[in-house]
Design an enzyme around this catalytic site. Structure first.
Site, PDB file in Angstrom:
ATOM      1  N   SER A 226     -12.244   3.077 -19.539  1.00  0.00           N
ATOM      2  CA  SER A 226     -13.282   2.183 -19.032  1.00  0.00           C
ATOM      3  C   SER A 226     -14.479   2.212 -19.978  1.00  0.00           C
ATOM      4  O   SER A 226     -14.637   3.157 -20.750  1.00  0.00           O
ATOM      5  CB  SER A 226     -13.681   2.661 -17.634  1.00  0.00           C
ATOM      6  OG  SER A 226     -14.355   1.658 -16.943  1.00  0.00           O
ATOM      7  N   GLY A 264     -11.222  -2.162 -18.230  1.00  0.00           N
ATOM      8  CA  GLY A 264     -11.912  -1.305 -19.178  1.00  0.00           C
ATOM      9  C   GLY A 264     -12.895  -1.991 -20.104  1.00  0.00           C
ATOM     10  O   GLY A 264     -13.506  -1.338 -20.948  1.00  0.00           O
ATOM     11  N   GLU A 306      -7.087  -6.308 -15.461  1.00  0.00           N
ATOM     12  CA  GLU A 306      -7.814  -5.861 -14.271  1.00  0.00           C
ATOM     13  C   GLU A 306      -9.271  -5.508 -14.564  1.00  0.00           C
ATOM     14  O   GLU A 306      -9.672  -4.352 -14.443  1.00  0.00           O
ATOM     15  CB  GLU A 306      -7.137  -4.600 -13.705  1.00  0.00           C
ATOM     16  CG  GLU A 306      -5.749  -4.828 -13.199  1.00  0.00           C
ATOM     17  CD  GLU A 306      -5.034  -3.530 -12.799  1.00  0.00           C
ATOM     18  OE1 GLU A 306      -4.001  -3.616 -12.123  1.00  0.00           O
ATOM     19  OE2 GLU A 306      -5.513  -2.448 -13.171  1.00  0.00           O
ATOM     20  N   PRO A 307     -10.077  -6.483 -14.969  1.00  0.00           N
ATOM     21  CA  PRO A 307     -11.476  -6.159 -15.256  1.00  0.00           C
ATOM     22  C   PRO A 307     -12.273  -5.908 -13.972  1.00  0.00           C
ATOM     23  O   PRO A 307     -12.098  -6.622 -12.978  1.00  0.00           O
ATOM     24  CB  PRO A 307     -11.986  -7.428 -15.940  1.00  0.00           C
ATOM     25  CG  PRO A 307     -11.152  -8.520 -15.334  1.00  0.00           C
ATOM     26  CD  PRO A 307      -9.786  -7.912 -15.124  1.00  0.00           C
ATOM     27  N   GLY A 308     -13.109  -4.912 -13.991  1.00  0.00           N
ATOM     28  CA  GLY A 308     -14.026  -4.685 -12.868  1.00  0.00           C
ATOM     29  C   GLY A 308     -15.452  -4.774 -13.369  1.00  0.00           C
ATOM     30  O   GLY A 308     -16.189  -5.718 -13.104  1.00  0.00           O
ATOM     31  N   ARG A 309     -15.811  -3.788 -14.205  1.00  0.00           N
ATOM     32  CA  ARG A 309     -17.183  -3.679 -14.714  1.00  0.00           C
ATOM     33  C   ARG A 309     -17.667  -4.958 -15.392  1.00  0.00           C
ATOM     34  O   ARG A 309     -18.802  -5.392 -15.165  1.00  0.00           O
ATOM     35  CB  ARG A 309     -17.233  -2.527 -15.721  1.00  0.00           C
ATOM     36  CG  ARG A 309     -18.617  -2.165 -16.187  1.00  0.00           C
ATOM     37  CD  ARG A 309     -18.584  -1.203 -17.387  1.00  0.00           C
ATOM     38  NE  ARG A 309     -17.660  -0.115 -17.241  1.00  0.00           N
ATOM     39  CZ  ARG A 309     -17.981   1.104 -16.802  1.00  0.00           C
ATOM     40  NH1 ARG A 309     -19.219   1.391 -16.491  1.00  0.00           N
ATOM     41  NH2 ARG A 309     -17.058   2.040 -16.713  1.00  0.00           N
ATOM     42  N   ARG A 353     -24.202   7.455 -11.976  1.00  0.00           N
ATOM     43  CA  ARG A 353     -23.645   7.434 -13.335  1.00  0.00           C
ATOM     44  C   ARG A 353     -24.438   8.255 -14.356  1.00  0.00           C
ATOM     45  O   ARG A 353     -23.838   8.949 -15.172  1.00  0.00           O
ATOM     46  CB  ARG A 353     -23.440   5.988 -13.807  1.00  0.00           C
ATOM     47  CG  ARG A 353     -22.472   5.204 -12.896  1.00  0.00           C
ATOM     48  CD  ARG A 353     -22.040   3.866 -13.486  1.00  0.00           C
ATOM     49  NE  ARG A 353     -21.136   4.039 -14.593  1.00  0.00           N
ATOM     50  CZ  ARG A 353     -21.488   3.952 -15.848  1.00  0.00           C
ATOM     51  NH1 ARG A 353     -22.715   3.595 -16.163  1.00  0.00           N
ATOM     52  NH2 ARG A 353     -20.611   4.172 -16.800  1.00  0.00           N
ATOM     53  N   TYR A 357     -22.077  11.009 -15.804  1.00  0.00           N
ATOM     54  CA  TYR A 357     -21.531  10.712 -17.139  1.00  0.00           C
ATOM     55  C   TYR A 357     -22.584  10.774 -18.251  1.00  0.00           C
ATOM     56  O   TYR A 357     -22.273  10.444 -19.393  1.00  0.00           O
ATOM     57  CB  TYR A 357     -20.953   9.289 -17.187  1.00  0.00           C
ATOM     58  CG  TYR A 357     -20.016   8.918 -16.066  1.00  0.00           C
ATOM     59  CD1 TYR A 357     -18.843   9.630 -15.840  1.00  0.00           C
ATOM     60  CD2 TYR A 357     -20.302   7.828 -15.251  1.00  0.00           C
ATOM     61  CE1 TYR A 357     -17.984   9.264 -14.815  1.00  0.00           C
ATOM     62  CE2 TYR A 357     -19.438   7.461 -14.233  1.00  0.00           C
ATOM     63  CZ  TYR A 357     -18.285   8.184 -14.019  1.00  0.00           C
ATOM     64  OH  TYR A 357     -17.443   7.809 -13.012  1.00  0.00           O
ATOM     65  N   CYS A 384     -33.564  16.154  -4.325  1.00  0.00           N
ATOM     66  CA  CYS A 384     -34.013  17.520  -4.596  1.00  0.00           C
ATOM     67  C   CYS A 384     -33.172  18.127  -5.690  1.00  0.00           C
ATOM     68  O   CYS A 384     -32.382  19.050  -5.441  1.00  0.00           O
ATOM     69  CB  CYS A 384     -33.902  18.346  -3.327  1.00  0.00           C
ATOM     70  SG  CYS A 384     -34.962  17.663  -2.080  1.00  0.00           S
TER      71      CYS A 384
HETATM   72  N1  LLP Z   1      -7.553  -0.860 -13.355  1.00  0.00           N
HETATM   73  C1  LLP Z   1      -7.379   0.442 -13.161  1.00  0.00           C
HETATM   74  C2  LLP Z   1      -6.039   0.950 -12.915  1.00  0.00           C
HETATM   75  C3  LLP Z   1      -8.468   1.316 -13.200  1.00  0.00           C
HETATM   76  O1  LLP Z   1      -8.273   2.604 -12.999  1.00  0.00           O
HETATM   77  C4  LLP Z   1      -9.759   0.797 -13.434  1.00  0.00           C
HETATM   78  C5  LLP Z   1     -10.912   1.679 -13.466  1.00  0.00           C
HETATM   79  C6  LLP Z   1      -9.908  -0.585 -13.623  1.00  0.00           C
HETATM   80  C7  LLP Z   1      -8.779  -1.387 -13.589  1.00  0.00           C
HETATM   81  C8  LLP Z   1     -11.232  -1.238 -13.862  1.00  0.00           C
HETATM   82  O2  LLP Z   1     -11.854  -0.767 -15.002  1.00  0.00           O
HETATM   83  P1  LLP Z   1     -13.195  -1.482 -15.535  1.00  0.00           P
HETATM   84  O3  LLP Z   1     -12.825  -2.846 -16.032  1.00  0.00           O
HETATM   85  O4  LLP Z   1     -14.149  -1.568 -14.400  1.00  0.00           O
HETATM   86  O5  LLP Z   1     -13.668  -0.581 -16.615  1.00  0.00           O
HETATM   87  N2  LLP Z   1     -16.703   5.239 -12.316  1.00  0.00           N
HETATM   88  C9  LLP Z   1     -16.576   5.033 -13.751  1.00  0.00           C
HETATM   89  C10 LLP Z   1     -15.476   4.072 -14.067  1.00  0.00           C
HETATM   90  C11 LLP Z   1     -14.160   4.515 -13.528  1.00  0.00           C
HETATM   91  C12 LLP Z   1     -13.092   3.516 -13.821  1.00  0.00           C
HETATM   92  C13 LLP Z   1     -11.852   3.879 -13.117  1.00  0.00           C
HETATM   93  N3  LLP Z   1     -10.818   2.931 -13.262  1.00  0.00           N
HETATM   94  C14 LLP Z   1     -17.905   4.564 -14.295  1.00  0.00           C
HETATM   95  O6  LLP Z   1     -18.841   4.425 -13.534  1.00  0.00           O
HETATM   96  O7  LLP Z   1     -18.039   4.367 -15.486  1.00  0.00           O
END
Ligand code: LLP
Length: 456
Positions: A226, A264, A306-309, A353, A357, A384
C-alpha cells in the site's frame, strides 16, 4: 518575500478537488464554508468531498477500462472498503461503476446494507470466521479470496453445506515487496497473507480448488502493498501471476479466467509529493499483462484491481479546533530552536497513522488568513501519550491561536476506518459536502454511545 500566509496556497494534490480559499482566507469544500460547518457540527470532523470521491472513482475506472480495452480485455475496479466504508460511499462507488472489496463481515454487512449486489462484492481475509464464509455464500458474493490451504477446504465444506458452488480466488504472494512501511507491504514472503508462488503453496492451493467440485476457481489474486509510489512492482507481480496461471494450465488444462492485481496506489501527503497517476499505471500494467501473455502463448485474462486509498484518501480533510499553543525550546547540537506545539481537539484516536507508521501529514489554518511570519509547529492531539502527534513538522502562521480551525488534508483513507476510542474519546463524524450542502454519513459518537457498551 511576500506577506502571504505560510500555509497558502493549498496544494491541489493534497486538498479535495472543490477546495476554495476566500479573500479573507477562509476555506470552503464542496461549497461549504468550514467555519459554518464547524459551528453547526462541531470539531473534530472528517469532511469528505462527494464530487471528488465520485470523480476519482470514475476516473480510475475509465483509465483502467481504456488501458485494458486496448489490449482486448475487460477490467473491474473494486473499491477497497477498508480505506473507508459507509453505506453512502458504497452506493456512490457502485453508481460510478465500481464494485466493492470487503475484508470482514462488518464491511460485508455495510456493503449489503447499501444495496450492493452480492455478485459485485469480494470478500478477503486471512482468518475468515465460519459466520463470515456462510454470510458471504448466502449473499452470493462474486468472489471469496482464499488465503490458505485450510481455507480451501473450509470454503468448499461451507459451499457443500449451503448447496452452492463458491466462486473463489486464490491469494498468492509474488515476492514483490512494495509500498510505504513494513506493516502495509503484503506480498513479501515472511508475513501472514497469501500463498507463496516461489514456495509452491500457491500452485498446490490452485490445484486443491480445482479438485473440489463445490468451488469455482474464478481467479488468482495478488496485493503487493500500500502507498506505492513506484509502479514497477505491479508489472513484476503481474508477470509472476501470469506465469503461475500458465503453469497451472499446463498441468491441469485449466486456464484461470481472471487475475486481480490488488490495490496500493499511492497518494500525496506532503506538499510537493507526486501521487501515482492511475492512468499511467493502468497503461503500464496493461502493457505488462499483454506482453507476458504473448510471451507465454496464453490468452489475456480479465483483470481486476482494488484501489482504496487513491479513491478516498485525498477527498477528505480532518477539521480540528486549536486549543493550547505552547512554545517549547528544543536544544540540538547546532543550536536551539523553538517548536510550537499546537494542540487540537482530536489526535491519535482519529488518525492513528502517524503513531503507527510514522506517517507524515501537512496542515493549514482554514478559518482565516494567518498573519505574516511562520512558526515551526508540531500539531498534537489531546491523548495522554507523547506519541500523540497529528502533524510532525509544519510551518504555520506565527499568530496561530486557540479557536482557529486547523485542517489536515488527505485523511480520507485509513483515518475514520482505523479510529479508536482511546481515552474514551468519541469518534468524529464523517460529513459529506457537495453543492453547498452538508450531509452526515456517519454521525459523531457520543459519550452515551460509549456508555451503552458498558453493561457491567
Ligand atoms: N486489496 C487488498 C487485498 C488489500 O489488502 C488492500 C489494503 C487494498 C486492496 C487497498 O489498498 P490501498 O489501495 O488502499 O492501498 N492501514 C494502512 C494500509 C493498509 C492496507 C491494507 N490493505 C495505512 O493506513 O497505510
Amino acid at each position: 518575500m511576500t506577506d502571504r500566509p505560510v500555509d497558502r496556497p493549498l496544494d491541489p494534490d493534497l486538498w479535495p478537488a472543490t477546495t476554495t480559499v476566500a479573500a479573507d482566507g477562509s476555506v470552503s469544500i464542496g461549497g461549504v464554508d468550514l467555519r459554518a460547518l464547524a459551528a453547526e457540527h462541531g470539531t473534530p470532523a472528517y469532511v469528505l468531498d462527494e464530487a471528488d470521491f465520485r470523480r476519482r472513482a470514475r476516473g480510475f475506472r475509465e483509465a483502467f477500462e481504456r488501458a485494458f480495452g486496448a489490449i482486448g480485455t475487460e477490467v473491474d475496479v473494486y473499491y477497497a472498503g477498508k480505506a473507508f466504508l459507509s453505506t453512502a460511499v458504497a452506493r456512490w462507488a457502485v453508481q460510478e461503476g465500481l464494485r466493492i472489496d470487503t475484508a470482514t463481515g462488518g464491511e460485508l454487512a455495510v456493503a449489503l446494507r447499501a444495496g450492493v449486489p452480492g455478485d459485485h462484492i469480494g470478500l478477503h481475509g486471512n482468518n475468515k470466521s465460519d459466520t463470515e464464509i456462510a454470510r458471504a455464500l448466502d449473499a452470493g458474493v462474486g468472489r471469496l479470496v482464499v488465503d490458505s490451504l485450510l481455507e480451501v477446504d473450509r470454503v468448499a465444506d461451507a459451499a457443500a453445506a449451503a448447496g452452492v458452488r463458491a466462486p473463489v480466488m486464490v491469494r498468492v504472494t509474488t515476492g514483490v515487496h512494495a509500498g510505504g512501511h513494513e506493516y502495509i507491504s503484503t506480498a513479501h514472503e515472511d508475513q501472514k497473507f497469501g500463498l507463496s508462488i516461489a514456495g509452491g503453496q500457491a500452485l498446490e492451493a490452485l490445484e486443491a480448488v480445482l479438485g473440489r467440485p463445490d468451488l469455482d476457481l474464478v481467479g488468482i489474486h495478488s496485493h503487493i502493498g500500500s502507498q506505492i509510489l513506484d509502479a514497477s512492482g505491479f508489472a513484476v507481480a503481474a508477470r509472476r501471476i501470469l506465469e503461475l496461471r500458465a503453469r497451472l494450465a499446463e498441468r491441469t488444462g485449466h486456464l484461470v479466467r481472471e487475475v486481480d492485481l490488488g490495490g496500493g496506489y499511492g497518494i500525496a501527503y506532503l506538499p510537493g509529493e507526486a501521487p501515482l497517476d492511475p492512468a499511467r499505471v493502468a497503461v503500464e500494467m496493461a502493457r505488462a499483462v499483454a506482453d507476458v501473455c504473448a510471451e507465454l502463448g496464453t490468452s489475456v485474462p480479465r483483470v481486476s484491481v482494488e484501489p482504496g486509498r487513491a479513491i478516498v484518501g485525498p477527498t477528505t480533510v480532518t477539521v480540528y479546533s486549536v486549543g493550547t499553543v505552547k512554545p517549547v525550546v528544543v536544544e540540538e547540537e547546532d543550536g536551539a530552536f523553538t517548536r510550537t506545539y499546537v494542540s487540537v481537539d482530536g489526535g491519535m484516536s482519529d488518525n492513528l497513522r502517524p503513531a503507527l507508521y510514522g506517517a507524515r501529514y501537512s496542515a493549514a489554518v482554514v478559518s482565516r488568513d494567518g498573519g505574516p511570519g511562520a512558526v515551526r509547529a508540531r500539531v498534537v492531539g489531546k491523548h495522554c501519550e507523547s506519541g500523540d502527534v497529528v502533524v510532525h513538522d509544519v510551518l504555520l502562521p506565527a499568530d496561530v491561536r486557540a479557536g482557529d480551525l486547523l485542517a489536515v488534508p488527505a485523511t480520507g483513507a485509513y483515518g475514520r476506518s482505523m479510529a479508536s476510542n482511546y481515552n474514551l474519546v468519541p469518534r468524529p463524524p464523517v460529513l459529506a459536502v457537495r453543492d453547498g450542502e452538508v450531509s452526515v454519513l456517519v454521525r459523531r459518537e457520543t459519550e452515551d454511545d460509549l456508555l451503552a457498551l458498558d453493561v457491567g
